[in-house]
Design a protein around this motif. Sequence first.
Motif, PDB file in Angstrom:
ATOM      1  N   ALA A 152       0.825  -1.210   0.000  1.00  0.00           N
ATOM      2  CA  ALA A 152       0.000   0.000   0.000  1.00  0.00           C
ATOM      3  C   ALA A 152       0.856   1.256   0.000  1.00  0.00           C
ATOM      4  N   ARG A 153       1.911   1.263   0.814  1.00  0.00           N
ATOM      5  CA  ARG A 153       2.784   2.435   0.861  1.00  0.00           C
ATOM      6  C   ARG A 153       3.398   2.720  -0.507  1.00  0.00           C
TER       7      ARG A 153
ATOM      8  N   ASP B  43      -7.201   3.412   3.034  1.00  0.00           N
ATOM      9  CA  ASP B  43      -6.292   2.325   2.681  1.00  0.00           C
ATOM     10  C   ASP B  43      -6.253   2.013   1.191  1.00  0.00           C
ATOM     11  N   GLY B  44      -7.002   2.754   0.366  1.00  0.00           N
ATOM     12  CA  GLY B  44      -6.963   2.488  -1.062  1.00  0.00           C
ATOM     13  C   GLY B  44      -8.283   2.769  -1.739  1.00  0.00           C
ATOM     14  N   VAL B  45      -8.547   2.035  -2.832  1.00  0.00           N
ATOM     15  CA  VAL B  45      -9.760   2.265  -3.613  1.00  0.00           C
ATOM     16  C   VAL B  45     -10.483   0.951  -3.878  1.00  0.00           C
ATOM     17  N   THR B  46     -11.792   1.081  -4.054  1.00  0.00           N
ATOM     18  CA  THR B  46     -12.618  -0.022  -4.538  1.00  0.00           C
ATOM     19  C   THR B  46     -13.132   0.375  -5.911  1.00  0.00           C
ATOM     20  N   LEU B  47     -12.942  -0.491  -6.895  1.00  0.00           N
ATOM     21  CA  LEU B  47     -13.368  -0.198  -8.250  1.00  0.00           C
ATOM     22  C   LEU B  47     -14.831  -0.573  -8.444  1.00  0.00           C
TER      23      LEU B  47
ATOM     24  N   ALA C  38      -3.742   1.101  -1.461  1.00  0.00           N
ATOM     25  CA  ALA C  38      -2.854   2.207  -1.823  1.00  0.00           C
ATOM     26  C   ALA C  38      -2.920   3.307  -0.773  1.00  0.00           C
ATOM     27  N   SER C  39      -1.756   3.794  -0.370  1.00  0.00           N
ATOM     28  CA  SER C  39      -1.708   4.908   0.578  1.00  0.00           C
ATOM     29  C   SER C  39      -1.915   6.246  -0.105  1.00  0.00           C
TER      30      SER C  39
END
Length: 400
Positions: free
Chosen positions: A152-153, A232-236, A244-245
């Motif tokens: 993620a970072r 903490d990121g994305v949901t498509l 992803a940070s």
Amino acid sequence: MKQHILVIGAGFGGMWTALSATRLFDLHGHDSVEVTVLAPQAELRVRPRFYEPNAHQLAAPIGELFDAVGVRFIKGRAETIDVHNKQVGYLDAAGAQQLCSYDKLVLATGSRLARSGTAGVNEHAFDVDQIEQAVRLEQHLKSLADQPDSAARNTVVVAGGGFTGIETATEMPARLRAILGEAADIKVIIVDRGEKIGASMGADISVSIAQASAEVGVEWRLKSSVAGVDADGVTLADRQRIEASTVIWTTGVRASSLTEQIPGERDALGRLHVDSHLKVIGQDDIFATGDVAYAASDDIGNHALMTCQHAIVLGRHAGNNVAAQLLGVAPTPYSQPKYVTCLDLGAWGAVYTEGWDRQVKLVRQEGKALKTQINTQWIYPPAANRESAWAAADPLIPIA
């Protein structure tokens, strides 16, 4: 009592409007009109470069330039436009409400990122739309070095595969490695609705975009969109998850909301319809320029885009024509039939195209050399002396 032209905005459209108006008054030996620029700061913020590092350096002071040509500057943020009484309400530098009257008004307040209603965007996504946001992103990227190594970072998701998204993404691998080290397992992903890489840019240029993406390490998730953003990121939209940070939103812009206070027709992006002299249709004393103007750039159906390429020329014409109206001389119809693109593609180089169908003319380092010249020289303000400033403000100067 002097007549008064008020220009709202000190971006490309606003700055060049002020220079061009004072130029025409000087050519006619006319000194009975005051030209004022109202904006939050006396600086040209070089927005086309906000995808680069060191965003805090990407503003050019223009106070001395305005002084040199006799333009008055008011530091403030316009909030209301009273068309009937010809007054603009603004917050001054101290936060107090003020009014400024005008005889002629030029709206040059630019555009803003069009944030969608996607869940979590406002809370968790970054952008490079304004200098403050670009600086915020840079501070965040630097802070990643203090976080434990993780997928993620090391991952950046860019929502949108248009001009800004591509330039931001292809620059990102090098920016991340400079912060996290060459050994870091970097991942940069563009999420785009298109069916092929760079589809929104045209068939010819998309080949270069695909090559550059592969070489610099940018992945594309095509025929997809972001349904939600969290810490903490994305949901498509298809429910896939990307940890992803860093999520960067680049899905288009919309004209300044001040256009809504001026009676007149607007396009889907909020831009005011203007005639060939850039006067707002239906308004005798109001002109619009730059990103707030829906202006025909030629006689075959093309219109100016929301880019500095068009805003510079639009500004020169708006200033000339608002001054011409007061002088009672012939205006200069706006025309910008030549359209070019120079797209930065990170370490791969850049691609330069000509024409509305974007025919590729230069690639890789030849393209990069031109892009560097554009970004560091051509789009910056002229020197702070009246001769060079007025020479550069001629609306008939050809520009790529």
